[in-house]
Design an enzyme around this catalytic site. Structure first.
Site, PDB file in Angstrom:
ATOM      1  N   ASN A 117       0.829  -1.205   0.000  1.00  0.00           N
ATOM      2  CA  ASN A 117       0.000   0.000   0.000  1.00  0.00           C
ATOM      3  C   ASN A 117       0.864   1.255   0.000  1.00  0.00           C
ATOM      4  O   ASN A 117       0.597   2.231  -0.723  1.00  0.00           O
ATOM      5  CB  ASN A 117      -0.898   0.024   1.232  1.00  0.00           C
ATOM      6  CG  ASN A 117      -2.073  -0.937   1.131  1.00  0.00           C
ATOM      7  OD1 ASN A 117      -2.339  -1.501   0.078  1.00  0.00           O
ATOM      8  ND2 ASN A 117      -2.768  -1.129   2.238  1.00  0.00           N
ATOM      9  N   ARG A 165     -10.729  -4.950 -14.111  1.00  0.00           N
ATOM     10  CA  ARG A 165      -9.588  -5.769 -13.713  1.00  0.00           C
ATOM     11  C   ARG A 165     -10.040  -7.221 -13.738  1.00  0.00           C
ATOM     12  O   ARG A 165     -11.156  -7.535 -13.324  1.00  0.00           O
ATOM     13  CB  ARG A 165      -9.102  -5.435 -12.293  1.00  0.00           C
ATOM     14  CG  ARG A 165      -8.666  -3.998 -12.071  1.00  0.00           C
ATOM     15  CD  ARG A 165      -8.060  -3.834 -10.684  1.00  0.00           C
ATOM     16  NE  ARG A 165      -7.967  -2.437 -10.288  1.00  0.00           N
ATOM     17  CZ  ARG A 165      -6.962  -1.638 -10.604  1.00  0.00           C
ATOM     18  NH1 ARG A 165      -5.972  -2.097 -11.345  1.00  0.00           N
ATOM     19  NH2 ARG A 165      -6.946  -0.375 -10.193  1.00  0.00           N
ATOM     20  N   ARG A 212      -5.308   1.402 -13.369  1.00  0.00           N
ATOM     21  CA  ARG A 212      -3.943   1.597 -12.896  1.00  0.00           C
ATOM     22  C   ARG A 212      -3.278   0.302 -12.437  1.00  0.00           C
ATOM     23  O   ARG A 212      -3.831  -0.469 -11.683  1.00  0.00           O
ATOM     24  CB  ARG A 212      -3.915   2.609 -11.747  1.00  0.00           C
ATOM     25  CG  ARG A 212      -2.505   2.832 -11.193  1.00  0.00           C
ATOM     26  CD  ARG A 212      -2.446   3.870 -10.104  1.00  0.00           C
ATOM     27  NE  ARG A 212      -2.557   5.204 -10.649  1.00  0.00           N
ATOM     28  CZ  ARG A 212      -3.552   6.035 -10.371  1.00  0.00           C
ATOM     29  NH1 ARG A 212      -4.498   5.649  -9.562  1.00  0.00           N
ATOM     30  NH2 ARG A 212      -3.589   7.233 -10.884  1.00  0.00           N
ATOM     31  N   HIS A 252     -15.562   2.332 -15.070  1.00  0.00           N
ATOM     32  CA  HIS A 252     -15.376   1.601 -13.817  1.00  0.00           C
ATOM     33  C   HIS A 252     -16.623   0.817 -13.420  1.00  0.00           C
ATOM     34  O   HIS A 252     -16.589   0.042 -12.474  1.00  0.00           O
ATOM     35  CB  HIS A 252     -14.997   2.602 -12.709  1.00  0.00           C
ATOM     36  CG  HIS A 252     -14.534   1.987 -11.441  1.00  0.00           C
ATOM     37  ND1 HIS A 252     -15.257   2.054 -10.265  1.00  0.00           N
ATOM     38  CD2 HIS A 252     -13.413   1.276 -11.144  1.00  0.00           C
ATOM     39  CE1 HIS A 252     -14.601   1.430  -9.305  1.00  0.00           C
ATOM     40  NE2 HIS A 252     -13.485   0.947  -9.805  1.00  0.00           N
ATOM     41  N   TYR A 304     -12.239 -10.226  -1.633  1.00  0.00           N
ATOM     42  CA  TYR A 304     -12.908  -8.927  -1.659  1.00  0.00           C
ATOM     43  C   TYR A 304     -14.384  -9.128  -1.340  1.00  0.00           C
ATOM     44  O   TYR A 304     -15.038  -9.993  -1.924  1.00  0.00           O
ATOM     45  CB  TYR A 304     -12.805  -8.268  -3.044  1.00  0.00           C
ATOM     46  CG  TYR A 304     -11.490  -7.596  -3.352  1.00  0.00           C
ATOM     47  CD1 TYR A 304     -10.290  -8.044  -2.804  1.00  0.00           C
ATOM     48  CD2 TYR A 304     -11.438  -6.512  -4.227  1.00  0.00           C
ATOM     49  CE1 TYR A 304      -9.091  -7.433  -3.113  1.00  0.00           C
ATOM     50  CE2 TYR A 304     -10.239  -5.897  -4.544  1.00  0.00           C
ATOM     51  CZ  TYR A 304      -9.065  -6.362  -3.976  1.00  0.00           C
ATOM     52  OH  TYR A 304      -7.883  -5.751  -4.289  1.00  0.00           O
ATOM     53  N   ARG A 356     -13.989   2.374   4.437  1.00  0.00           N
ATOM     54  CA  ARG A 356     -12.827   1.510   4.628  1.00  0.00           C
ATOM     55  C   ARG A 356     -11.516   2.298   4.629  1.00  0.00           C
ATOM     56  O   ARG A 356     -10.638   2.078   5.443  1.00  0.00           O
ATOM     57  CB  ARG A 356     -12.756   0.455   3.532  1.00  0.00           C
ATOM     58  CG  ARG A 356     -11.634  -0.569   3.752  1.00  0.00           C
ATOM     59  CD  ARG A 356     -11.376  -1.405   2.529  1.00  0.00           C
ATOM     60  NE  ARG A 356     -10.484  -0.730   1.587  1.00  0.00           N
ATOM     61  CZ  ARG A 356     -10.626  -0.759   0.271  1.00  0.00           C
ATOM     62  NH1 ARG A 356     -11.648  -1.384  -0.274  1.00  0.00           N
ATOM     63  NH2 ARG A 356      -9.778  -0.141  -0.514  1.00  0.00           N
ATOM     64  N   HIS A 406     -15.248  -3.976   0.103  1.00  0.00           N
ATOM     65  CA  HIS A 406     -15.121  -3.326  -1.195  1.00  0.00           C
ATOM     66  C   HIS A 406     -16.454  -2.837  -1.762  1.00  0.00           C
ATOM     67  O   HIS A 406     -16.469  -2.033  -2.683  1.00  0.00           O
ATOM     68  CB  HIS A 406     -14.468  -4.318  -2.172  1.00  0.00           C
ATOM     69  CG  HIS A 406     -14.037  -3.731  -3.471  1.00  0.00           C
ATOM     70  ND1 HIS A 406     -14.697  -3.978  -4.662  1.00  0.00           N
ATOM     71  CD2 HIS A 406     -13.020  -2.891  -3.776  1.00  0.00           C
ATOM     72  CE1 HIS A 406     -14.085  -3.342  -5.647  1.00  0.00           C
ATOM     73  NE2 HIS A 406     -13.071  -2.669  -5.144  1.00  0.00           N
TER      74      HIS A 406
END
Length: 704
Positions: free
Chosen positions: A63, A387, A417, A447, A481, A577, A605
């Site tokens: 992170n 993704r 990204r 997205h 997730y 979160r 998530h």
């Protein structure tokens, strides 16, 4: 666990909204660092299984890498380009960088202490040791001599630095050795760099004593430096690591081929400016001076670490096959609604809400697309991919469907990204199989999480079967997730998803939908309108309650609306979160706002939005966080939940998370997050994720 892209916030307004103070926002960067601090607190928690604590140390490091590569890099770019206006918190970018450096130095030292004083000793007690070269006995060194000759020596290249050899380029996130050697003929000292090959494991396991002993790979290379610099005397060596600006910049209005332009930019990513230099604590002043000068590192960019560097490599240790040191295994279940009968018939009869990873991704979302691929009644599939995994069954289903002659349209977001290269490869594979691949909308990232199957049913009608989710179509992350997905054959949802796909693949300025809220056209407006309704209802004495679950809360306009709602008497419960810049519980500003954060085994998530709406709750799920990028610069979609039982289920989840009886971090007015795990009488509070694992509605099976 990912970081946010850089934006250029406007300076603080000279005219603050009525009733709202100028200091009502916290720093976004500090909010993110406090999130990563919460990750570190999990590593420090001795009640968490040992190898999971090692994993949290690894996640903390990963992170932090992304934070420097994007957020810190963005601040530095703003300074370099002259866009050095103050943030909404009132801090100049240079002041922010100093605050970040001070906070991060403290966190890194705290991480090192956690590893050296707590996790590593606990690992030793169970037979897992990370040992340095000086701790090895003769037999172990002999084994590693052979390992070096076979598996390391062919890969390693020393780079000298002198008048004929300029200082070599140091790639981002690579581990390196800075080496000083002396020529015995003339006593001249010289500097060299040895890169640790990225293809090698972070830790090399010793097999001489039955396993369980690991040596950092740089220690093995360091012990064999005389072989790399034969005839020279090795004076000293020190490990170091560089983090570079890795944010991509592609002007979509100025390129004819987005894919090619992005590939070129990916090559340049390796050469971005330095944003952090990590060195071993005992590095010599001379060596550090050389590195700082050659790399252009300023004092606040230098991080002295007791070592070993790059604890992200602890993921290798965390993956060891020691079941007793991991979380109890969980087997996801198939939702009751989908346990019998035909999947399409079930969805046609009623909408189905699934909750991952408690409910199986494989037997719901993957199965949905696999059945569609082989079903002769299915004539077309439309899909977004943001993704996905390297061995994605979903991609294979789309390829199979195309080969079966079905019309397959896939929107692949190649600007996701750090997944850009993977997504380009998948896009080309899909194209070669005959799928129609689209790369999104110019200037926006796509997205939203959408899938649509068009099927000619037995009644002769073409019917749209849709999936709207909160998470990526990624089978790997779906196991860790937490996300929701809604399967629907509703005509309203089908028409909305069709319209949205048409906007993504063609030209459309559609703004308003039936059961979807879509960004950037109308999502911000829709959320503000619903917050306004709650504010008006509170002023009229009617029920008014806002419950929101997101990954990040940094959008100032939304936050100001929540402040005004609180001042009107609306009860506001926020489950965040990650980064949060809202100040909770401030008298006169946010008395009625509570903010909770839950981190644990699964990465929370999903995004959920619940508005009391008088006596008729409005409940939404979808892909959007409350950030300017999501509301203004991305294609996002929320879907309204229409089934009463599903609404109650989501409201119940929100209430459980916000309950004082549930373990969580609680945001204080000063911006500090307090972790509360036990009641005043010492009894442990409810663990939300464990509670859901044991929910009889889910019928979660333990074992396996």
């Amino acid at each position: 666990m990912s970081t946010e892209p850089v934006s250029t916030p406007a300076g603080p307004s000279t005219t603050e909204p009525r009733g709202l103070p100028a200091d009502r926002f916290m720093d976004r960067e500090e909010g993110w660092l406090r999130f990563n601090q919460r990750v570190l607190e999990l590593a420090e928690d001795k009640d968490i299984p040992l190898l999971e604590r090692a994993r949290f140390l690894s996640i903390f490091s990963s992170n932090l890498d992304e934070f420097f590569m994007v957020r810190v890099a963005g601040l530095k770019r703003r300074l370099a380009t002259g866009l050095s206006v103050a943030s909404s918190s009132g801090h100049h970018p240079r002041d922010l960088l100093e605050r970040i450096s001070e906070f991060t130095h403290d966190l890194v030292l705290r991480q090192t202490a956690c590893f050296q004083n707590s996790v590593a000793p606990a690992l030793r007690e169970v037979g897992i040791r990370i040992v340095r070269w000086n701790d090895l006995d003769a037999a172990e060194r002999e084994y590693l001599h052979g390992y070096f000759r076979r598996s390391i020596y062919p890969l390693v290249t020393p780079f000298a630095v002198d008048s004929a050899h300029p200082f070599p380029y140091i790639s981002g996130r690579s581990l390196n050795l800075a080496v000083t050697v002396r020529d015995p003929r003339d006593e001249r000292r010289m500097f060299a760099r040895v890169k640790v090959p990225g293809s090698l494991p972070r830790f090399i396991e010793l097999s001489t004593k039955g396993g369980g002993r690991f040596v950092p790979v740089e220690d093995i290379i360091a012990a064999h430096l005389p072989q790399l610099f034969e005839g020279m005397e090795v004076v000293d060596h020190h490990a170091f690591r560089v983090t570079r600006n890795s944010d991509l910049e592609v002007d979509e209005d100025e390129t004819d081929d987005l894919v090619t332009s992005l590939e070129n930019e990916l090559l340049r990513r390796r050469f971005g400016p330095l944003v952090r230099l990590e060195v071993e604590e005992d590095i010599s002043d001379d060596t550090l001076a050389i590195l700082a000068e050659e790399l252009g590192a300023e004092e606040e960019e230098i991080y002295r670490v007791p070592g070993p560097l790059n604890l992200a490599g602890l993921a290798q240790i965390a993956d060891l096959d020691r079941p007793e040191l991991h979380y109890t295994p969980m087997v996801p279940v198939e939702p009751r609604a989908l346990t019998s009968g035909d999947l399409f018939a079930t969805i046609r009869e009623r909408e189905v809400l699934v909750h991952h990873p408690y409910e199986s991704f494989a037997t719901t979302t993957e199965r949905f697309l696999a059945l569609a691929a082989g079903d002769p009644k299915v004539v077309a599939i439309k899909q977004t991919l943001y993704r996905t995994s390297g061995d994605s069954p979903i991609v294979e289903s789309l390829i199979e469907a195309a080969r079966e002659g079905k019309e397959v349209v896939v929107l692949v977001e190649i600007k996701a990204r750090f997944d850009e290269q993977n997504n380009i490869q998948w896009a080309r594979k899909l194209e070669h199989a005959g799928c129609h691949v689209v790369y999104g909308v110019v200037g926006l990232k796509t997205h939203c999480k959408l899938s649509m199957v068009i099927r000619k049913d037995d009644d002769g009608l073409l019917r749209r079967y849709c999936h709207v989710g909160t998470g990526n179509y990624n089978p790997s992350t779906a196991r860790i997730y937490e996300d929701f997905g809604l399967f629907s054959a509703s005509s309203e949802v089908g028409e909305d998803v069709s319209d949205l796909f048409n906007s993504l693949t063609g030209f459309s300025r559609k703004k308003h939908y039936r059961r979807l809220l879509v960004a950037p056209a109308a999502l911000r407006e829709g959320l503000l309108q619903q917050i306004s309704v709650e504010t008006d209802n509170a002023l009229k004495g009617e029920p008014a309650h806002i419950r929101i679950k997101v990954n990040s809360l940094v959008d100032e306009e939304i936050i100001d609306a929540l402040y005004r709602a609180s001042q009107a008497g609306v009860s506001v419960d926020l489950w965040v979160r990650g980064s949060c810049v809202l100040r909770a519980g401030v008298p006169g500003l946010s008395d009625n706002i509570r903010v909770r954060s839950i981190l644990g085994r699964f990465l929370e998530h999903s995004r959920i939005f619940v508005f009391a709406n008088g006596w008729r709750p409005q409940v939404w799920i979808g892909s959007a966080d409350l950030m300017p990028r999501n509301l203004d610069r991305r294609v996002e979609a929320l879907v309204r939940i229409s089934d009463g039982e599903q609404c109650r289920r989501l409201i119940g989840l929100m209430d459980l998370a916000m309950s004082d009886d549930t373990s969580s971090w609680r945001l204080q007015p000063d911006g500090i997050w307090d972790r509360v795990t036990h009641a005043p009488d010492g009894q442990p509070l409810v663990d939300l994720q464990d509670s859901l694992r044991g929910d009889r509605h889910l019928r979660v099976v333990e074992g396996g």
